[in-house]
Design a protein around this motif. Structure first.
Motif, mmCIF file in Angstrom:
data_model
loop_
_atom_site.group_PDB
_atom_site.id
_atom_site.type_symbol
_atom_site.label_atom_id
_atom_site.label_comp_id
_atom_site.label_asym_id
_atom_site.label_seq_id
_atom_site.Cartn_x
_atom_site.Cartn_y
_atom_site.Cartn_z
ATOM 1 N N HIS A 74 0.868 -1.185 0.000
ATOM 2 C CA HIS A 74 0.000 0.000 0.000
ATOM 3 C C HIS A 74 0.906 1.237 0.000
ATOM 4 O O HIS A 74 1.496 1.571 1.026
ATOM 5 C CB HIS A 74 -0.893 -0.043 1.249
ATOM 6 N N LEU A 75 0.998 1.870 -1.169
ATOM 7 C CA LEU A 75 1.865 3.039 -1.297
ATOM 8 C C LEU A 75 1.130 4.293 -0.843
ATOM 9 O O LEU A 75 0.109 4.659 -1.422
ATOM 10 C CB LEU A 75 2.311 3.205 -2.752
ATOM 11 N N MET A 76 1.661 4.940 0.174
ATOM 12 C CA MET A 76 1.172 6.264 0.569
ATOM 13 C C MET A 76 2.310 7.227 0.279
ATOM 14 O O MET A 76 2.965 7.755 1.183
ATOM 15 C CB MET A 76 0.774 6.251 2.053
ATOM 16 N N ILE A 77 2.567 7.391 -1.030
ATOM 17 C CA ILE A 77 3.704 8.194 -1.485
ATOM 18 C C ILE A 77 3.263 9.065 -2.653
ATOM 19 O O ILE A 77 2.303 8.757 -3.355
ATOM 20 C CB ILE A 77 4.892 7.299 -1.931
ATOM 21 N N SER A 78 3.971 10.167 -2.849
ATOM 22 C CA SER A 78 3.730 11.058 -3.970
ATOM 23 C C SER A 78 5.054 11.705 -4.380
ATOM 24 O O SER A 78 5.722 12.297 -3.532
ATOM 25 C CB SER A 78 2.715 12.134 -3.557
ATOM 26 N N PRO A 79 5.482 11.619 -5.635
ATOM 27 C CA PRO A 79 4.842 10.904 -6.730
ATOM 28 C C PRO A 79 4.977 9.381 -6.568
ATOM 29 O O PRO A 79 5.659 8.912 -5.675
ATOM 30 C CB PRO A 79 5.609 11.397 -7.960
ATOM 31 N N VAL A 80 4.340 8.662 -7.514
ATOM 32 C CA VAL A 80 4.250 7.203 -7.416
ATOM 33 C C VAL A 80 5.099 6.510 -8.483
ATOM 34 O O VAL A 80 5.854 5.576 -8.191
ATOM 35 C CB VAL A 80 2.774 6.749 -7.585
ATOM 36 N N ALA A 92 6.731 -7.672 -4.872
ATOM 37 C CA ALA A 92 5.333 -7.350 -4.531
ATOM 38 C C ALA A 92 4.375 -8.157 -5.400
ATOM 39 O O ALA A 92 4.640 -8.373 -6.588
ATOM 40 C CB ALA A 92 5.075 -5.851 -4.736
ATOM 41 N N ASP A 93 3.259 -8.609 -4.809
ATOM 42 C CA ASP A 93 2.208 -9.288 -5.580
ATOM 43 C C ASP A 93 1.114 -8.316 -6.004
ATOM 44 O O ASP A 93 0.499 -8.487 -7.056
ATOM 45 C CB ASP A 93 1.575 -10.402 -4.733
ATOM 46 N N ILE A 94 0.820 -7.365 -5.141
ATOM 47 C CA ILE A 94 -0.184 -6.330 -5.433
ATOM 48 C C ILE A 94 0.419 -4.986 -5.033
ATOM 49 O O ILE A 94 0.998 -4.867 -3.945
ATOM 50 C CB ILE A 94 -1.476 -6.501 -4.595
ATOM 51 N N ILE A 95 0.262 -3.994 -5.901
ATOM 52 C CA ILE A 95 0.692 -2.640 -5.544
ATOM 53 C C ILE A 95 -0.509 -1.710 -5.658
ATOM 54 O O ILE A 95 -1.104 -1.573 -6.727
ATOM 55 C CB ILE A 95 1.824 -2.146 -6.460
ATOM 56 N N SER A 96 -0.873 -1.099 -4.534
ATOM 57 C CA SER A 96 -1.962 -0.117 -4.526
ATOM 58 C C SER A 96 -1.383 1.266 -4.273
ATOM 59 O O SER A 96 -0.419 1.410 -3.519
ATOM 60 C CB SER A 96 -2.974 -0.423 -3.422
ATOM 61 N N PHE A 97 -1.997 2.257 -4.898
ATOM 62 C CA PHE A 97 -1.545 3.640 -4.696
ATOM 63 C C PHE A 97 -2.760 4.560 -4.671
ATOM 64 O O PHE A 97 -3.868 4.166 -5.053
ATOM 65 C CB PHE A 97 -0.552 4.038 -5.803
ATOM 66 N N ALA A 119 -2.678 -4.630 -9.622
ATOM 67 C CA ALA A 119 -2.728 -3.191 -9.334
ATOM 68 C C ALA A 119 -3.965 -2.850 -8.518
ATOM 69 O O ALA A 119 -5.038 -3.409 -8.742
ATOM 70 C CB ALA A 119 -2.738 -2.403 -10.643
ATOM 71 N N GLY A 120 -3.785 -1.946 -7.582
ATOM 72 C CA GLY A 120 -4.922 -1.487 -6.782
ATOM 73 C C GLY A 120 -4.916 0.020 -6.650
ATOM 74 O O GLY A 120 -3.889 0.667 -6.825
ATOM 75 N N ASP A 140 -7.293 -4.669 -9.804
ATOM 76 C CA ASP A 140 -7.562 -5.932 -9.108
ATOM 77 C C ASP A 140 -8.047 -5.719 -7.681
ATOM 78 O O ASP A 140 -8.601 -6.635 -7.075
ATOM 79 C CB ASP A 140 -6.268 -6.759 -9.062
ATOM 80 N N LEU A 141 -7.782 -4.535 -7.121
ATOM 81 C CA LEU A 141 -8.070 -4.295 -5.712
ATOM 82 C C LEU A 141 -8.443 -2.832 -5.511
ATOM 83 O O LEU A 141 -7.845 -1.946 -6.127
ATOM 84 C CB LEU A 141 -6.812 -4.615 -4.884
ATOM 85 N N VAL A 142 -9.441 -2.598 -4.671
ATOM 86 C CA VAL A 142 -9.718 -1.236 -4.203
ATOM 87 C C VAL A 142 -9.542 -1.240 -2.692
ATOM 88 O O VAL A 142 -10.122 -2.078 -1.994
ATOM 89 C CB VAL A 142 -11.156 -0.788 -4.535
#
Ligand code: DX5
Ligand code: ZN
Length: 224
Positions: A74-80, A92-97, A119-120, A140-142
């Protein structure tokens, strides 16, 4: 009938290593793995998108050989965008941003998917479901945030539950396949609200890791 569906739906549990003392990371991840957690949730914070700073791809790389569970970043970063490849290469298997954290969310989703990673998108409490509808057919994920991102141990925001219901309805109506993950303030009580609203995956940090280590199985199962 909804009761029937929810009663038998298997909810996945994603312990968040944000709540782990990093000196014990290997043992703690092995413990939640052995006690049935499906995902390992990794909260990446940059001191910019959120005030706090946590860890980067190095932690994903260290965890990859010690668990076969889904590494849910779970990326809480900017920029991504410029950091995506590092997380994929780390395993990583899933990356959400958070889509508002970069200029090119669509390109980011495509570049994650092109590299065979899931991707999420994550929805900050300030962001509406309408703001992210255009991404739903691609991902794939929200991740529905039920706290303001930045810290563990906060209180579950009941105001965000309507987003779970809204996303579940969109998914049904449009026959889409994304999973709905709830992140923040999940405990034995709030987990049931999430489950009954259509959630598939529950992140839990403090609820699991502040509990007794000999009790992880009970704690994880109490969320299902
Ligand atoms: C908050 C993080 C969460 C956090 C949840 O910014 O995204 O994943 O670890 O912690 P708890 O379960 O303690 O609310
Ligand atoms: Zn998170």
């Amino acid at each position: 009938n909804i009761y029937y569906i929810n009663r038998f739906k298997m909810i996945k549990i994603a312990p968040s290593i944000l709540a782990v003392d990093l000196i014990n990371l290997k043992d703690e991840v092995k413990l939640v793995d052995a006690n049935g957690a499906e995902y390992i949730h990794i909260d990446v914070m940059d001191g910019h998108y959120v005030p706090n700073i946590t860890f980067g791809p190095n932690i994903v790389k260290s965890l990859r050989p010690i668990t076969n569970k889904v590494l849910d970043v779970h990326l809480m970063i900017s920029p991504v965008e410029k950091y995506i490849n590092n997380f994929i290469e780390a395993g990583a298997d899933i990356i959400s941003f958070h889509p508002e954290a970069d200029d090119k969310p669509l390109e980011i989703i495509k570049s994650i998917k092109n590299k065979n990673c899931k991707a999420g998108i994550a929805i900050h409490p300030n962001i509406t479901v309408a703001n992210v509808t255009k991404y739903l057919e691609l991902i794939d994920l929200v991740v529905v945030m039920t706290v303001v991102p930045g810290a563990g141990g906060q209180k579950f925001m009941d105001s965000e539950v309507v987003k779970i219901i809204e996303l579940n309805n969109i998914r049904d109506q449009q026959k889409l396949n994304f999973e709905i993950e709830i992140d923040g303030g999940v405990n034995k009580e709030t987990s049931q609200i999430c489950k009954n609203s259509g959630a598939d995956v529950l992140v839990a940090g403090s609820y699991i890791f502040s509990g007794a280590k000999d009790n992880y199985k009970t704690l994880i199962d109490s969320l299902r």
